[in-house]
Design a protein around this motif. Structure first.
Motif, PDB file in Angstrom:
ATOM      1  N   TRP A   1     -50.711  75.809 106.920  1.00 44.08           N
ATOM      2  CA  TRP A   1     -50.111  76.725 107.889  1.00 44.08           C
ATOM      3  C   TRP A   1     -49.763  76.001 109.186  1.00 44.08           C
ATOM      4  CZ3 TRP A   1     -47.896  81.296 108.463  1.00 44.08           C
ATOM      5  CH2 TRP A   1     -48.053  82.261 107.475  1.00 44.08           C
ATOM      6  N   LEU A   2     -50.647  75.088 109.593  1.00 45.45           N
ATOM      7  CA  LEU A   2     -50.522  74.459 110.910  1.00 45.45           C
ATOM      8  C   LEU A   2     -49.669  73.200 110.909  1.00 45.45           C
ATOM      9  CD1 LEU A   2     -54.250  74.790 112.044  1.00 45.45           C
ATOM     10  CD2 LEU A   2     -52.337  76.297 112.637  1.00 45.45           C
ATOM     11  N   ASN A   3     -49.426  72.621 109.742  1.00 44.39           N
ATOM     12  CA  ASN A   3     -48.742  71.335 109.684  1.00 44.39           C
ATOM     13  C   ASN A   3     -47.628  71.329 108.647  1.00 44.39           C
ATOM     14  OD1 ASN A   3     -50.765  69.525 111.346  1.00 44.39           O
ATOM     15  ND2 ASN A   3     -52.040  70.650 109.883  1.00 44.39           N
ATOM     16  N   ILE A   4     -46.482  70.780 109.038  1.00 43.92           N
ATOM     17  CA  ILE A   4     -45.428  70.487 108.075  1.00 43.92           C
ATOM     18  C   ILE A   4     -45.692  69.077 107.547  1.00 43.92           C
ATOM     19  CG2 ILE A   4     -42.943  70.149 107.733  1.00 43.92           C
ATOM     20  CD1 ILE A   4     -43.795  73.042 108.234  1.00 43.92           C
ATOM     21  N   THR A   5     -45.646  68.918 106.264  1.00 38.91           N
ATOM     22  CA  THR A   5     -45.902  67.664 105.544  1.00 38.91           C
ATOM     23  C   THR A   5     -47.399  67.386 105.409  1.00 38.91           C
ATOM     24  OG1 THR A   5     -43.768  66.676 106.098  1.00 38.91           O
ATOM     25  CG2 THR A   5     -45.512  65.162 105.455  1.00 38.91           C
ATOM     26  N   ASP A   6     -48.105  67.045 106.497  1.00 37.55           N
ATOM     27  CA  ASP A   6     -49.546  66.780 106.395  1.00 37.55           C
ATOM     28  C   ASP A   6     -50.168  66.801 107.786  1.00 37.55           C
ATOM     29  OD1 ASP A   6     -49.420  64.017 107.535  1.00 37.55           O
ATOM     30  OD2 ASP A   6     -48.327  63.567 105.692  1.00 37.55           O
ATOM     31  N   ASN A   7     -51.475  66.579 107.832  1.00 38.76           N
ATOM     32  CA  ASN A   7     -52.203  66.663 109.099  1.00 38.76           C
ATOM     33  C   ASN A   7     -52.545  65.293 109.686  1.00 38.76           C
ATOM     34  OD1 ASN A   7     -54.218  65.770 107.402  1.00 38.76           O
ATOM     35  ND2 ASN A   7     -55.443  67.639 107.488  1.00 38.76           N
TER      36      ASN A   7
ATOM     37  N   PHE B   1     -50.168  69.122  94.732  1.00 32.94           N
ATOM     38  CA  PHE B   1     -51.243  69.765  95.476  1.00 32.94           C
ATOM     39  C   PHE B   1     -50.761  70.429  96.770  1.00 32.94           C
ATOM     40  CE2 PHE B   1     -53.412  66.001  93.442  1.00 32.94           C
ATOM     41  CZ  PHE B   1     -53.900  66.730  92.367  1.00 32.94           C
ATOM     42  N   ALA B   2     -49.467  70.366  97.031  1.00 32.39           N
ATOM     43  CA  ALA B   2     -48.938  70.907  98.291  1.00 32.39           C
ATOM     44  C   ALA B   2     -49.022  72.435  98.309  1.00 32.39           C
ATOM     45  CB  ALA B   2     -47.499  70.460  98.489  1.00 32.39           C
ATOM     46  N   ILE B   3     -49.254  72.951  99.493  1.00 30.77           N
ATOM     47  CA  ILE B   3     -49.275  74.403  99.712  1.00 30.77           C
ATOM     48  C   ILE B   3     -48.170  74.739 100.702  1.00 30.77           C
ATOM     49  CG2 ILE B   3     -50.612  76.352 100.605  1.00 30.77           C
ATOM     50  CD1 ILE B   3     -53.145  74.729  99.857  1.00 30.77           C
ATOM     51  N   TYR B   4     -47.309  75.702 100.339  1.00 33.71           N
ATOM     52  CA  TYR B   4     -46.242  76.158 101.236  1.00 33.71           C
ATOM     53  C   TYR B   4     -46.503  77.631 101.547  1.00 33.71           C
ATOM     54  CZ  TYR B   4     -44.158  71.922  99.301  1.00 33.71           C
ATOM     55  OH  TYR B   4     -43.938  70.628  98.894  1.00 33.71           O
ATOM     56  N   PRO B   5     -47.155  77.923 102.675  1.00 30.54           N
ATOM     57  CA  PRO B   5     -47.533  79.313 102.984  1.00 30.54           C
ATOM     58  C   PRO B   5     -46.345  80.268 103.089  1.00 30.54           C
ATOM     59  CG  PRO B   5     -48.697  77.762 104.400  1.00 30.54           C
ATOM     60  CD  PRO B   5     -47.638  76.985 103.691  1.00 30.54           C
ATOM     61  N   THR B   6     -45.176  79.738 103.522  1.00 28.35           N
ATOM     62  CA  THR B   6     -43.986  80.578 103.677  1.00 28.35           C
ATOM     63  C   THR B   6     -42.764  79.796 103.198  1.00 28.35           C
ATOM     64  OG1 THR B   6     -43.420  79.749 105.880  1.00 28.35           O
ATOM     65  CG2 THR B   6     -44.998  81.576 105.760  1.00 28.35           C
ATOM     66  N   PRO B   7     -41.650  80.477 102.937  1.00 25.25           N
ATOM     67  CA  PRO B   7     -40.415  79.747 102.606  1.00 25.25           C
ATOM     68  C   PRO B   7     -40.026  78.764 103.710  1.00 25.25           C
ATOM     69  CG  PRO B   7     -40.200  82.071 102.056  1.00 25.25           C
ATOM     70  CD  PRO B   7     -41.499  81.936 102.794  1.00 25.25           C
ATOM     71  N   TRP B   8     -40.324  79.113 104.963  1.00 25.54           N
ATOM     72  CA  TRP B   8     -40.001  78.210 106.071  1.00 25.54           C
ATOM     73  C   TRP B   8     -40.733  76.885 105.924  1.00 25.54           C
ATOM     74  CZ3 TRP B   8     -43.121  76.083 109.961  1.00 25.54           C
ATOM     75  CH2 TRP B   8     -42.416  75.412 110.979  1.00 25.54           C
ATOM     76  N   HIS B   9     -42.000  76.912 105.525  1.00 23.33           N
ATOM     77  CA  HIS B   9     -42.763  75.674 105.330  1.00 23.33           C
ATOM     78  C   HIS B   9     -42.132  74.836 104.216  1.00 23.33           C
ATOM     79  CE1 HIS B   9     -45.856  77.911 107.570  1.00 23.33           C
ATOM     80  NE2 HIS B   9     -46.414  76.742 107.813  1.00 23.33           N
ATOM     81  N   ARG B  10     -41.735  75.493 103.138  1.00 19.84           N
ATOM     82  CA  ARG B  10     -41.141  74.775 102.008  1.00 19.84           C
ATOM     83  C   ARG B  10     -39.813  74.129 102.418  1.00 19.84           C
ATOM     84  NH1 ARG B  10     -41.522  75.004  96.454  1.00 19.84           N
ATOM     85  NH2 ARG B  10     -43.069  76.685  96.594  1.00 19.84           N
ATOM     86  N   ILE B  11     -38.955  74.910 103.069  1.00 16.05           N
ATOM     87  CA  ILE B  11     -37.634  74.409 103.467  1.00 16.05           C
ATOM     88  C   ILE B  11     -37.767  73.297 104.500  1.00 16.05           C
ATOM     89  CG2 ILE B  11     -35.498  75.038 104.669  1.00 16.05           C
ATOM     90  CD1 ILE B  11     -35.856  77.867 103.399  1.00 16.05           C
ATOM     91  N   SER B  12     -38.676  73.466 105.445  1.00 19.52           N
ATOM     92  CA  SER B  12     -38.869  72.450 106.488  1.00 19.52           C
ATOM     93  C   SER B  12     -39.356  71.133 105.900  1.00 19.52           C
ATOM     94  CB  SER B  12     -39.869  72.948 107.540  1.00 19.52           C
ATOM     95  OG  SER B  12     -39.375  74.087 108.200  1.00 19.52           O
ATOM     96  N   THR B  13     -40.252  71.209 104.914  1.00 19.38           N
ATOM     97  CA  THR B  13     -40.745  70.002 104.268  1.00 19.38           C
ATOM     98  C   THR B  13     -39.614  69.255 103.565  1.00 19.38           C
ATOM     99  OG1 THR B  13     -42.945  70.964 103.931  1.00 19.38           O
ATOM    100  CG2 THR B  13     -42.342  69.100 102.528  1.00 19.38           C
ATOM    101  N   LYS B  14     -38.785  70.015 102.855  1.00 19.54           N
ATOM    102  CA  LYS B  14     -37.679  69.371 102.148  1.00 19.54           C
ATOM    103  C   LYS B  14     -36.676  68.764 103.117  1.00 19.54           C
ATOM    104  CE  LYS B  14     -34.451  69.960  98.322  1.00 19.54           C
ATOM    105  NZ  LYS B  14     -33.838  70.894  97.344  1.00 19.54           N
ATOM    106  N   LYS B  15     -36.396  69.454 104.218  1.00 20.02           N
ATOM    107  CA  LYS B  15     -35.472  68.918 105.223  1.00 20.02           C
ATOM    108  C   LYS B  15     -36.007  67.630 105.842  1.00 20.02           C
ATOM    109  CE  LYS B  15     -32.962  73.045 106.796  1.00 20.02           C
ATOM    110  NZ  LYS B  15     -32.717  73.963 107.955  1.00 20.02           N
TER     111      LYS B  15
END
Length: 427
Positions: A99-105, A166-180
């Motif tokens: 939730w708090l981090n895009i990609t990783d911590n 093992f990745a967790i994407y809490p929302t579509p925004w997290h998923r899209i941001s990671t891919k971008k």
């Protein structure tokens, strides 16, 4: 010698599997006229430490620079080696972190690594940059240095970034941001190193601008020097057949179906079961031990806990059958485990519970393997019985040694060094 600047969060004296690949590249690069400088972490809290791996780095042409960030591991550094949490708590922490981090911590460490790399590049000339992920936040630091100092940058994928199993994407925004974020990074790199063809194909599908020329497959491997060093100390202490698993269990990597199959053997073929020992090297969590008690298998299990690499390898080499498991998680077909290739180096038969994918394909080529679907208890049971029959009759399968030699760590490092040399000419 030519100089390589390497970013590696997971590096000795940290233990566990994520450390091996980069460590062995660093160990053997001087053999190919490359002097590596590694930027890694300072003291951190971690589940396992293996100071014996520092022996691989005792070379005058290897330099290790340590920097600390403000990620949770660094904040808790005074804790040293910490106990691995129960799986439910590990998942909870992973969810909050997602939730708090895009990609990783690990982004705060990457920022400090960037500052140190900038200082080093201002003081001396490097010829290439190499960065291994996860953590993928370190890619950004390496790419910034590449752009500022006009150096070619190699990014090494031990696992997928977007779509990681093992990745967790809490929302579509997290998923899209990671891919971008990954898309932006890949457009700036010179070479992408991956562990198998499935990863390459998945990435080229996700990012159509990637070309075959930009991708390089270098699989995981085994260190022949480690195997030679461990061999004299590999002493079997029982007349029973020893089946060994080396590693940890988490997410969809579980001993459940293997133990269930062995329980059936105990019930239906007790004369076979009493002649088998099940050895576990690594961490068994509370839930793993509960499974063992549920199936009443305590008298068959030998737990070795976490061991330094060479000591663990001795136990593996003293075994009669090596067990390996990957469940059916997201993109499981792309998973490439360094553990399996170290199994290859021992030339021991392998009992493998795997979905279709890169690992299964290589195990089939290995030859000395008993393969099943990860959750197929009936076939797992049959494979254990067949393996015992082969063991008892002295007819265990023999692996294809020519195939195995392709995964020698020194040979694989030579392939990486050859690619480095090509970019020297280009730049």
């Amino acid at each position: 010698m030519y100089k390589a600047l390497i970013f590696a969060y997971y590096f000795p004296p940290k233990g566990l599997s994520g450390v091996q690949r980069t460590t062995k590249f660093v160990k053997y690069l001087p053999d190919f006229n490359w002097s590596p400088t590694v930027i890694t972490t300072g003291d951190i809290a971690y589940f396992a430490h293996d100071h014996s791996l520092l022996e691989d780095l005792k070379n005058e042409n290897i330099r290790v620079v340590r920097v600390s960030g403000k990620e949770i591991n660094s904040i808790l550094k005074k804790k040293g080696t910490i106990k691995m949490p129960r799986e439910i708590f590990r998942k909870l922490f992973a969810y909050v972190s997602a939730w708090l981090n895009i990609t990783d911590n690990k982004r705060s460490w990457a920022r400090q690594a960037y500052k140190e790399a900038k200082r080093l590049c201002s003081e001396e000339k490097f010829d290439v940059i190499f960065v291994s992920g996860p953590p993928f936040s370190s890619f950004e630091a390496a790419i910034r240095i590449s752009e500022e100092f006009k150096l070619p940058v190699f990014v090494d994928y031990r696992d997928l970034w977007y779509g990681n199993q093992f990745a967790i994407y809490p929302t579509p925004w997290h998923r899209i941001s990671t891919k971008k974020e990954e898309d932006a990074a890949l457009r700036k790199v010179d070479k992408i190193v991956v562990t198998n063809r499935r990863v390459k194909e998945r990435m080229m599908k996700n990012y159509p601008f990637l070309t075959h020329k930009k991708m390089l497959i270098i699989p995981h491997g085994y260190d022949a020097q480690d195997v030679a060093a461990a061999a004299p100390g590999a002493k079997k202490l029982t007349k029973k057949m020893v089946i060994t698993y080396s590693g940890i269990f988490y997410e969809f990597i579980t001993p459940k179906y293997f133990l269930k199959a062995f329980k059936q053997i105990l019930k239906e073929n007790p004369e076979v079961a009493v002649n088998i020992e099940l050895h576990f090297i690594g961490f068994l969590r509370i839930e793993n031990r509960r499974l063992i008690r549920r199936y009443n298998l305590q008298n068959f299990v030998v737990e070795h806990n976490y061991m330094e690499h060479l000591e663990a390898l001795k136990k593996v080499m003293a075994s009669d059958l090596l067990w390996f498991m990957v469940g059916k998680g997201r993109n499981a077909d792309t998973i490439s485990s360094s553990k399996m290739y170290e199994y290859f180096g021992t030339l021991k038969p392998v009992l493998a519970c795997l979905p279709d994918g890169a690992l299964r394909s290589h195990l089939e080529d290995y030859g000395a393997s008993y393969i099943s679907d990860p959750y197929d208890v009936k076939t797992i049971k049959s494979n254990i019985l067949k393996a015992y029959e082969d063991y008892a009759s002295g007819r265990q399968p023999v692996p294809d040694e020519e195939f195995v030699q392709k995964f020698d760590r020194r040979l694989l490092t030579g392939q990486l060094a050859t690619e480095f040399q090509f970019f020297l000419k280009v730049h």
